[in-house]
Design a protein around this motif. Structure first.
Motif, short mmCIF file in Angstrom:
data_model
loop_
_atom_site.label_atom_id
_atom_site.label_comp_id
_atom_site.label_asym_id
_atom_site.label_seq_id
_atom_site.Cartn_x
_atom_site.Cartn_y
_atom_site.Cartn_z
N LEU A 106 -7.09 -1.78 -7.29
CA LEU A 106 -7.97 -1.21 -6.26
C LEU A 106 -7.76 0.30 -6.08
O LEU A 106 -8.26 0.88 -5.13
N GLY A 107 -7.06 0.92 -7.02
CA GLY A 107 -6.68 2.32 -6.87
C GLY A 107 -7.83 3.26 -6.59
O GLY A 107 -7.73 4.16 -5.75
N TYR A 108 -8.98 3.02 -7.23
CA TYR A 108 -10.12 3.93 -7.05
C TYR A 108 -10.74 3.83 -5.66
O TYR A 108 -11.49 4.72 -5.23
N LEU A 109 -10.45 2.73 -4.93
CA LEU A 109 -10.96 2.56 -3.57
C LEU A 109 -9.87 2.78 -2.52
O LEU A 109 -10.14 2.69 -1.32
N ALA A 110 -8.65 3.06 -2.97
CA ALA A 110 -7.51 3.08 -2.05
C ALA A 110 -6.68 4.35 -2.22
O ALA A 110 -5.59 4.32 -2.80
N PRO A 111 -7.15 5.48 -1.70
CA PRO A 111 -6.38 6.72 -1.82
C PRO A 111 -5.09 6.65 -1.01
O PRO A 111 -5.04 6.02 0.04
N ASN A 112 -4.04 7.28 -1.54
CA ASN A 112 -2.74 7.39 -0.87
C ASN A 112 -2.26 6.03 -0.35
O ASN A 112 -2.05 5.84 0.86
N PRO A 113 -2.06 5.04 -1.24
CA PRO A 113 -1.71 3.69 -0.79
C PRO A 113 -0.27 3.56 -0.30
O PRO A 113 0.64 4.16 -0.86
N VAL A 114 -0.09 2.77 0.74
CA VAL A 114 1.24 2.44 1.26
C VAL A 114 1.23 0.95 1.62
O VAL A 114 0.32 0.48 2.29
N ALA A 115 2.25 0.22 1.16
CA ALA A 115 2.37 -1.20 1.48
C ALA A 115 3.24 -1.37 2.72
O ALA A 115 4.33 -0.80 2.81
N VAL A 116 2.74 -2.15 3.70
CA VAL A 116 3.51 -2.40 4.92
C VAL A 116 3.37 -3.86 5.33
O VAL A 116 2.50 -4.58 4.83
N SER A 117 4.22 -4.26 6.25
CA SER A 117 4.05 -5.54 6.94
C SER A 117 4.23 -5.27 8.43
O SER A 117 5.34 -4.93 8.87
N SER A 118 3.15 -5.39 9.19
CA SER A 118 3.26 -5.15 10.63
C SER A 118 4.01 -6.29 11.33
O SER A 118 4.40 -6.16 12.47
N ARG A 119 4.22 -7.39 10.60
CA ARG A 119 4.98 -8.51 11.18
C ARG A 119 6.48 -8.28 11.04
O ARG A 119 7.24 -8.53 11.98
N THR A 120 6.94 -7.78 9.87
CA THR A 120 8.37 -7.61 9.63
C THR A 120 8.85 -6.18 9.81
O THR A 120 10.04 -5.93 9.93
N GLY A 121 7.91 -5.22 9.80
CA GLY A 121 8.29 -3.82 9.89
C GLY A 121 8.50 -3.15 8.55
O GLY A 121 8.78 -1.95 8.47
N PHE A 122 8.34 -3.91 7.47
CA PHE A 122 8.50 -3.34 6.13
C PHE A 122 7.50 -2.20 5.90
O PHE A 122 6.33 -2.32 6.23
N GLY A 123 7.98 -1.09 5.32
CA GLY A 123 7.11 0.00 4.91
C GLY A 123 6.72 0.98 6.00
O GLY A 123 6.01 1.96 5.72
N ILE A 124 7.15 0.76 7.24
CA ILE A 124 6.74 1.65 8.34
C ILE A 124 7.29 3.05 8.14
O ILE A 124 6.59 4.05 8.39
N LYS A 125 8.53 3.17 7.65
CA LYS A 125 9.09 4.49 7.40
C LYS A 125 8.28 5.22 6.33
O LYS A 125 7.98 6.41 6.47
N SER A 126 7.93 4.50 5.27
CA SER A 126 7.12 5.11 4.20
C SER A 126 5.75 5.52 4.71
O SER A 126 5.21 6.57 4.32
N LEU A 127 5.18 4.71 5.61
CA LEU A 127 3.87 5.03 6.18
C LEU A 127 3.96 6.32 7.00
O LEU A 127 3.09 7.20 6.89
N LYS A 128 5.00 6.46 7.81
CA LYS A 128 5.15 7.68 8.61
C LYS A 128 5.34 8.90 7.72
O LYS A 128 4.83 9.99 8.00
N GLN A 129 6.07 8.72 6.62
CA GLN A 129 6.26 9.84 5.68
C GLN A 129 4.92 10.25 5.06
O GLN A 129 4.65 11.44 4.88
N GLU A 130 4.07 9.25 4.75
CA GLU A 130 2.77 9.56 4.16
C GLU A 130 1.87 10.25 5.19
O GLU A 130 1.13 11.18 4.86
N ILE A 131 1.93 9.80 6.45
CA ILE A 131 1.16 10.46 7.51
C ILE A 131 1.61 11.91 7.64
O ILE A 131 0.80 12.84 7.69
N ARG A 132 2.93 12.10 7.67
CA ARG A 132 3.50 13.46 7.83
C ARG A 132 3.02 14.38 6.72
O ARG A 132 2.69 15.55 6.95
N LYS A 133 2.95 13.84 5.51
CA LYS A 133 2.56 14.63 4.34
C LYS A 133 1.13 15.16 4.45
O LYS A 133 0.81 16.23 3.94
N HIS A 134 0.26 14.40 5.14
CA HIS A 134 -1.16 14.76 5.20
C HIS A 134 -1.58 15.39 6.53
O HIS A 134 -2.76 15.66 6.72
N LEU A 135 -0.64 15.61 7.43
CA LEU A 135 -0.99 16.26 8.69
C LEU A 135 -1.41 17.71 8.44
O LEU A 135 -0.97 18.33 7.46
#
Length: 415
Positions: free
Chosen positions: A327-356
């Motif tokens: 799905l790469g062509y439809l999914a720019p700057n992809p980050v995998a997370v789980s809002s149930r377990t908290g997995f990937g939240i640190k990576s998501l914040k880093q990606e947000i920070r990068k694009h601010l």
């Protein structure tokens, strides 16, 4: 619980998987509106002008209504006023289509004055093209409560137009206030980040995890109708995070227009977090990403998009990698997370920070005095202090927006 029969006419040229996805969506919508689905009926054919499906299929539907004691028939296909009338005459129960079902859901979820106005506007925009047919039917035979409209005079169409005009004017006033608030937030250095995506992708659960807040999260569509905004710290940068209403396939222009001010939360953002349910079948994710991009595309040319593959804990690492790659062509700057377990939240914040939006970074010295300490405290609130060294002066490594840097420079020691 209200008992409903779901009906869908499949186009002869359509694919089976497409029809299955659309029926599944209708099931989810009906469930969100608190209907118990007691039967489903499909037919593959070109549309019938009088009944949408064939006359024989409507007679079969009428018998099914009696057999399962259904309160309502819900069509996936858009129905004309005459089709609703003709089908209800044979089935002797209320008949609606998918868009009326969505309006029912929106009406029950609308809690603010603005959202109630939006729901009423969408309902009136839906009714206006049908006004002449409705009046014709009402003249032919008195049908109290037909289409939920009751008895109307011939002036009904003009009354609808007048009410639409008044609602739009009122919503413009509300939107001007919100635009002023957005401008104020930007002027104070807040970046705006919004959660967007297909409905039921887990946006509200992710929102709660990011801002450490408890909001209503239910396994149903359109749990978020009124956007909610909270402050979020992203590696020292404070942003405002907003949870928005979910997208859905084939929303007609009148419904998109009615909720334009809600969608503006997305259009005015600095970053859009496009959330998808990565545990769904690949083709289903692809379709939902397409719907999301189609809804946002015209006004998001300059906005950064981060694609959040949520519910990743339900997949193996290999399955997740395969989907993100496909799905790469439809999914720019992809980050995998789980809002149930908290997995990937640190990576998501880093990606947000990068694009601010970019802030400049400088080193300067403040006087080692009460005024200098007061300025340092203010800079901690308004920018990001990467380092402080106390000697004969207060030496700081500061990152901030331009007007904050200018004020700090004016107070700094001259070297």
């Amino acid at each position: 619980m209200k008992r409903a029969i779901l009906v869908k006419r499949n186009d002869p040229r359509s694919e089976d998987y497409e029809n299955e996805l659309q029926m599944t969506e209708l099931e989810e919508l009906a469930g969100s509106a608190a209907y118990t689905i007691v039967a489903e009926l499909t037919q593959t054919r070109h549309p019938d002008r009088k009944y949408q499906v064939g006359r024989g299929k409507v007679e079969e539907l009428a018998q099914l209504v009696q057999d399962v004691h259904a309160d309502k028939v819900i069509f996936h296909n858009p129905l004309s006023t005459m089709q609703v009338y003709n089908i209800s005459e044979i089935c002797r129960c209320e008949v609606i289509d998918k868009f009326q079902l969505i309006l029912e859901i929106f009406a029950t979820r609308a809690t603010t004055h603005r959202s109630k106005l939006q729901v009423e506007l969408a309902r009136l925009e839906y009714e206006l093209p049908k006004a002449r047919a409705i009046i014709s039917i009402l003249k032919k035979e008195e049908r109290p409560g037909f289409m939920g409209l009751g008895g109307y005079e011939d002036s009904y169409a003009q009354d609808v137009k007048n009410r639409i005009s008044r609602i739009k004017d009122e919503l413009k006033d509300v939107e001007r206030d919100r635009d002023s608030l957005r401008s104020f937030r930007h002027s104070k250095g807040f970046s705006l980040v919004v959660l967007a995506g297909y409905t039921n992708a887990g946006k509200s659960t992710l929102f709660n995890l990011l801002v450490d807040e408890s909001r209503t999260v239910r396994n149903m569509l359109f749990t978020t109708l009124v956007p909610t905004t909270r402050s979020l710290d992203v590696e020292g940068r404070e942003v405002l995070l907003t949870d928005t209403v979910g997208f859905i396939e084939d929303l007609p222009h009148w419904m998109v227009d009615a909720f334009r001010s809600t969608l503006n939360e997305i259009f005015f953002a600095d970053i859009v977090l496009l959330v998808v349910d990565s545990s769904e079948p690949l083709e289903k994710i692809r379709r939902k990403l397409l719907v999301s991009h189609e809804t946002m595309w015209e006004q998001l040319q300059e906005v950064e998009i981060v694609t959040v593959f949520n519910k990743s804990d339900l997949l193996t690492e290999e399955e997740l990698d395969e989907r993100m790659l496909s799905l790469g062509y439809l999914a720019p700057n992809p980050v995998a997370v789980s809002s149930r377990t908290g997995f990937g939240i640190k990576s998501l914040k880093q990606e947000i920070r990068k694009h601010l939006p970019r802030w400049d970074r400088i080193q300067l010295s403040l006087p080692l005095s009460e005024e200098g300490m007061s300025m340092l405290s203010w800079l901690f609130d308004e920018g990001v202090i990467h380092g402080v060294d106390y000697s004969d002066s207060i030496d700081i490594d500061l990152e901030a927006r331009e007007n904050i840097l200018n004020k700090a420079r004016s107070f700094a020691l001259k070297k």
